[in-house]
Design a protein around this motif. Sequence first.
Motif, mmCIF file in Angstrom:
data_model
loop_
_atom_site.group_PDB
_atom_site.id
_atom_site.type_symbol
_atom_site.label_atom_id
_atom_site.label_comp_id
_atom_site.label_asym_id
_atom_site.label_seq_id
_atom_site.Cartn_x
_atom_site.Cartn_y
_atom_site.Cartn_z
ATOM 1 N N SER A 35 0.812 -1.214 0.000
ATOM 2 C CA SER A 35 0.000 0.000 0.000
ATOM 3 C C SER A 35 0.843 1.261 0.000
ATOM 4 O O SER A 35 0.358 2.337 -0.290
ATOM 5 C CB SER A 35 -0.939 0.008 1.206
ATOM 6 N N GLY A 36 2.102 1.154 0.369
ATOM 7 C CA GLY A 36 2.959 2.330 0.405
ATOM 8 C C GLY A 36 4.417 1.946 0.511
ATOM 9 O O GLY A 36 4.760 0.811 0.837
ATOM 10 N N ALA A 72 2.393 4.179 8.833
ATOM 11 C CA ALA A 72 3.206 3.271 8.023
ATOM 12 C C ALA A 72 3.120 1.838 8.534
ATOM 13 O O ALA A 72 3.004 0.888 7.750
ATOM 14 C CB ALA A 72 4.655 3.743 8.014
ATOM 15 N N GLY A 100 -0.275 0.311 7.662
ATOM 16 C CA GLY A 100 -0.321 -0.107 6.261
ATOM 17 C C GLY A 100 0.481 -1.370 6.017
ATOM 18 O O GLY A 100 0.056 -2.259 5.270
#
Length: 745
Positions: free
Chosen positions: A517-518, A561, A564
Amino acid sequence: MLAAKVAAPLPEGHWPRQTDVGTMHSGHTIRTYEGYLIESRLAADLESRGQRVIWLRPEEHELKQASLARMLASVDHHPPISGLSGKSTVVVQLAVGAKPGPTSGLAAGCEIVLASILDGTGPDEGAFARLPADRSAAGAAAEQLGSSLPAKALDRLVAVASGRAALIDSVLRVSRGPSARSAMLAIERAHDVQSLIAATTAGLLENADPVRLDALALAARLGYAHDRLSALRAAVDAAEREPWWQPLAGGWQRLHYLWGKALLFLPAAMTASRRDRLIRLVGELEAEGAHAEAIELCARTGAWDTAAEVLIDCLDIVLGERTDAVRRWLDRFPPTILARHPALSRLRTELALEPPRGSQLPQEAWVALHESCVALTEMRLDTARTHARRAGQLGRQTGEAAVHGYAKQLVRLTHEVGRIKAPHKGMDQFLRAVEFAARLDSAAYRNMPTGSIQVPARASNGDSREGPPAPRRAEPARPVRHPAVADVRPSDASDLVAYLFGDFRLILDDQKVTSWSGVLGKSLLKYLMIQRPKPVTRGKLLAAFWPGVPLASAKNRLHVALHGLRTDLRQVSSKPVVVHNRDAYTINPELTVWLDVEEFTRLMAAGTMLARTGGRDDAIRALQAACSLYQGDLIEDTPFAEWFVPERDRLATTYLDLLAQLARLHFDDGRYPACVDTCRRLLARDPCWEQAHRLVMRSYLRLDKPHRALAQFELCKRQLQANLGMTPDPKTISLYESIRAHRVV
């Protein structure tokens, strides 16, 4: 074999679907004109069927079943990916102009053959599709790619490219960056496909530095590049902004056919700097196991002495597997080179086919014409002219008027291309010559016997299924390994498997994690793995990832973070991977974890210990196993993060020390070719490591090749001067003088 030949295009969906993959069956052939099919789009469509996609790109001389079997067996077999059926789709992409033939089914999955030709060059053109892109599709792609082309320029691009979607896509990628102005000027000047490619290429390279031009000239003759091939790194520094590169899996880049032909027109003079770069590239290719590609590269650059030396060094490797390729190389060697290498001259005599007799002369004329066409498309003008003249002579002898006429046109073309010096005009003329040669080659094929393309069933040992098996030599008994030299592959019992060398890969509960996702969550996971088994405090994470950010804001970013990251991992497994305890984070100690970095360190330590205690064979095996794990510098896909630079540098230095130690063990054990190969890998990363240069010189002397030892000294001297402004160490000079004086060293 070069790993790039089995690397699939990176899937992209900027363009509409061009083929109906749902109706494709095993043995399906897609026939298109070059420049229309967007392979990245096809790769995305094939992946959507829920099967793994394997991509093979054989050269024309690799279309036999045994060669395809080796390519298929070389594909890196990753663990099963979640959501896939376990079957595979094998795409066999033929060289432009190669003839498609019947295929044989795979054990699990299907195969698809991609065949392409240039306009007007096929014997059965009706079977080939153009798949043109219209203005609306190009406009949508331009918007998704972020192109800055105005509507009028885009209209002209679609018209000049005749709807070739792949060509349009390449130019659109140029027009979204600092080279947008150059792309617009090229579109304005162009009136057809050849002039568009020539104008764009000449404009982009107008102010290029000589180092980049040298690297591109070599890449054009190899067809592929990777930044781990240091000799070609300058050619791919800005690959995402250049039209000629197609990104492949594993960090490889492939040259689009027509763009690559334009780059062949770059100055081909073998200057001292280009010769050094070629030698370095040949060493790097040999370190990759790509011996055939190294020989072919030398042939295409006219470095016949180097080609002969490489062939002699690897003859035991290639002769059993690629006898046809060896015969083809030997037929191309100039007589002066064969005279300097009697061993190759004798081998050529042994492998030579029966000389043609009476009725076979027409066939020989068409073969000579074919060789001339191939040489012309590779910008080997002198060779093309020689074959064309021979074809003309044979055509006159046998009354083959067509061959005689074609040969005269080829000779004229080679002279015309050779006379033009201006890059834009020269590339334009050369591309037209390539198209003409392809048409002639098609005519030659219709007068030559052709083979068929067969995709073999997957064979774990890569053996050929053609004919009776060749007799095998008796193998020595397998030595008993020292307990410290274990299999480097992760255990089936591992809950988590991570590869940190090169591009990051994570396998959790036997499933590859592909959806992130990131970037931050993924980077946090890498950081914790590198620090394992030590817990990392929250403060250390905040300082590493958000230095200078207010504490409250940094804490919030850390929590986002981590959330995720955990969400991404829960899609694959319910087991917690990152755990928090006493204000510190770590990889869950209850998991069975296998990291390539940890295994590398363990094997390096084991090999060093075994070398000290006298277990040389086990030491070599341990160090070779460690080398196989080092697939690139530490997490190369995160190049700008400062937090891992010290660890990356430490491991890179350890790898160089490992290669130096392994080379010394090979030398002490009398394995001089292996010693040279290992030193080349070391020198590819550090060209000024003098001990490695001296070891190569000593190895060549043991192999009765003093000329190559002396050449190695010259290379060492140039590298030291160019990189450090220094002269060789007195030890190196003394060794050089001893070799020149024929003294025992």
